[in-house]
Write a protein that holds these residues in place. Structure first.
Motif, short mmCIF file in Angstrom:
data_model
loop_
_atom_site.label_atom_id
_atom_site.label_comp_id
_atom_site.label_asym_id
_atom_site.label_seq_id
_atom_site.Cartn_x
_atom_site.Cartn_y
_atom_site.Cartn_z
N PHE A 178 0.84 -1.21 0.00
CA PHE A 178 0.00 0.00 0.00
C PHE A 178 0.87 1.25 0.00
CE2 PHE A 178 -1.70 -3.25 2.91
CZ PHE A 178 -2.80 -3.66 2.15
N ILE A 179 0.37 2.27 -0.65
CA ILE A 179 0.94 3.60 -0.47
C ILE A 179 -0.16 4.44 0.16
CG2 ILE A 179 1.84 5.66 -1.62
CD1 ILE A 179 2.99 3.76 -3.78
N VAL A 180 0.13 4.97 1.33
CA VAL A 180 -0.87 5.71 2.10
C VAL A 180 -0.53 7.20 2.07
CG1 VAL A 180 -1.86 6.04 4.41
CG2 VAL A 180 -1.19 3.74 3.67
N ALA A 181 -1.53 8.00 1.79
CA ALA A 181 -1.35 9.45 1.94
C ALA A 181 -2.44 9.94 2.90
CB ALA A 181 -1.47 10.16 0.60
N ALA A 182 -2.01 10.33 4.08
CA ALA A 182 -2.97 10.81 5.10
C ALA A 182 -2.36 12.04 5.78
CB ALA A 182 -3.24 9.71 6.14
N ASN A 183 -3.20 12.69 6.56
CA ASN A 183 -2.79 13.90 7.28
C ASN A 183 -2.17 14.91 6.31
OD1 ASN A 183 -3.70 12.37 9.41
ND2 ASN A 183 -1.72 12.02 10.34
N LEU A 184 -1.05 15.53 6.70
CA LEU A 184 -0.44 16.55 5.84
C LEU A 184 -0.02 16.00 4.49
CD1 LEU A 184 1.85 18.70 8.16
CD2 LEU A 184 -0.21 19.41 6.89
N GLU A 185 0.38 14.72 4.50
CA GLU A 185 0.84 14.11 3.25
C GLU A 185 -0.30 14.01 2.23
OE1 GLU A 185 2.10 13.28 6.19
OE2 GLU A 185 4.06 14.06 5.62
N TYR A 186 -1.54 13.88 2.73
CA TYR A 186 -2.66 13.84 1.77
C TYR A 186 -2.83 15.19 1.10
CZ TYR A 186 -7.07 13.09 -0.53
OH TYR A 186 -8.04 13.00 -1.50
N ILE A 187 -2.56 16.24 1.85
CA ILE A 187 -2.66 17.58 1.24
C ILE A 187 -1.58 17.73 0.17
CG2 ILE A 187 -2.47 20.07 1.72
CD1 ILE A 187 -3.75 19.37 4.51
N LYS A 188 -0.36 17.25 0.49
CA LYS A 188 0.72 17.32 -0.51
C LYS A 188 0.40 16.46 -1.73
CE LYS A 188 4.40 17.73 2.87
NZ LYS A 188 5.38 16.86 3.53
N PHE A 189 -0.20 15.29 -1.45
CA PHE A 189 -0.49 14.34 -2.52
C PHE A 189 -1.50 14.91 -3.52
CE2 PHE A 189 -2.70 10.35 -3.97
CZ PHE A 189 -1.66 9.88 -4.75
N GLN A 190 -2.28 15.87 -3.07
CA GLN A 190 -3.27 16.46 -3.98
C GLN A 190 -2.62 17.19 -5.15
OE1 GLN A 190 -6.64 18.39 -2.11
NE2 GLN A 190 -6.57 16.88 -0.48
N GLU A 191 -1.37 17.62 -4.96
CA GLU A 191 -0.64 18.24 -6.07
C GLU A 191 -0.40 17.20 -7.18
OE1 GLU A 191 0.29 21.53 -6.62
OE2 GLU A 191 -1.13 21.67 -4.94
N VAL A 192 -0.09 15.99 -6.76
CA VAL A 192 0.14 14.90 -7.72
C VAL A 192 -1.19 14.57 -8.42
CG1 VAL A 192 0.92 12.51 -7.99
CG2 VAL A 192 1.98 13.98 -6.25
N LEU A 193 -2.27 14.53 -7.63
CA LEU A 193 -3.59 14.21 -8.19
C LEU A 193 -4.02 15.28 -9.19
CD1 LEU A 193 -5.36 12.87 -4.98
CD2 LEU A 193 -4.59 11.54 -6.93
N LYS A 194 -3.65 16.52 -8.87
CA LYS A 194 -3.99 17.62 -9.78
C LYS A 194 -3.27 17.43 -11.12
CE LYS A 194 -2.30 21.79 -8.97
NZ LYS A 194 -2.08 22.99 -8.15
N GLU A 195 -2.00 17.10 -11.02
CA GLU A 195 -1.17 16.94 -12.22
C GLU A 195 -1.72 15.83 -13.13
OE1 GLU A 195 1.54 18.73 -13.05
OE2 GLU A 195 1.98 17.53 -14.83
N TYR A 196 -2.09 14.71 -12.51
CA TYR A 196 -2.47 13.54 -13.32
C TYR A 196 -3.98 13.36 -13.45
CZ TYR A 196 2.41 12.49 -13.02
OH TYR A 196 3.77 12.59 -13.13
#
Ligand SMILES: Cc1cc2nc3c(=O)[nH]c(=O)nc-3n(C[C@H](O)[C@H](O)[C@H](O)COP(=O)(O)O)c2cc1C
Length: 199
Positions: free
Chosen positions: A52-70
């Motif tokens: 699993f790759i988990v993005a939670a807490n602050l990391e989920y906010i950072k991960f949204q940049e990746v989601l935006k890109e793709y």
């Protein structure tokens, strides 16, 4: 860890995929507990073919940049308002887990591994539901995008089979209709007429 509140049957029947989360974060501890319990899913040969790759807490906010890109085509050309609308499908959730399965070169084993991981995902969705956390198993096309995979360190021979969103919700989605059992079951050795009179 919450005490169990729902019966297994209740959780199975009443769990719904949540598509409108309310934006409240889901704590990493909750996700960790859910995944730790969900690992007890059946898997042939105990190959444990998942990670699993988990993005939670602050990391989920950072991960949204990746989601935006793709996940948002041509996001650079959108107005702030349109971009925000497009990002709602990601930003509403409270955490995300990418479920990754090994792709066995043997077809039977590969199918078994996908089946085992699917059982694990259902476990996770039911466990979350029991804690008042909604989920949605998502398979957006970008999960197979080589650049997205590379960004996340997904290796050749691995496949992301789910972007599993977790989040809190204000409203429980309506039931989605299932095909009635009588349309999909054949009772071995009983002819149709006999089965019809028994109903
Ligand atoms: C393999 C798989 C892939 C799915 N992919 C998506 C998806 O990409 N987007 C989405 O909104 N829902 C997705 N779903 C959720 C289904 O739409 C949902 O389970 C179905 O509509 C039934 O709703 P319920 O889970 O609330 O009963 C997926 C479910 C599965 C099992």
């Amino acid at each position: 860890m919450n005490e169990q509140a729902l019966s297994v049957r209740d959780a199975i029947i009443n769990r719904r995929s949540v598509k409108n989360f309310n934006g409240q974060p889901v704590d990493l501890d909750n996700i960790t507990t859910i995944l730790d319990d969900a690992r007890w899913a059946p898997n042939h040969g105990l190959r444990n073919p998942w990670r699993f790759i988990v993005a939670a807490n602050l990391e989920y906010i950072k991960f949204q940049e990746v989601l935006k890109e793709y996940g948002v085509p041509k996001w650079k050309e959108l107005s702030d308002e349109d971009l925000e609308k497009q990002m709602k499908k990601f930003s509403g959730a409270g955490a995300v887990v990418l479920v990754i399965v090994k792709e066995d070169v043997r077809q039977k084993e590969r199918l078994e591994d996908y089946a085992g991981a699917s059982a694990l995902i259902q476990n996770a969705m039911l466990l979350a539901w029991d804690q008042g956390i909604g989920t949605c198993w998502k398979t957006p096309p970008f999960i197979d995008n080589p650049k997205f995979r590379e960004e996340l360190g997904v290796k050749p021979g691995e496949r992301i089979i789910s972007m599993l969103q977790f989040g809190y919700y204000d409203d429980i989605p309506k039931n989605r209709v299932r095909t009635p059992l009588e349309d999909i079951v054949t009772y071995y050795g009983v002819d149709d007429e006999e089965a019809a009179t028994e109903q």
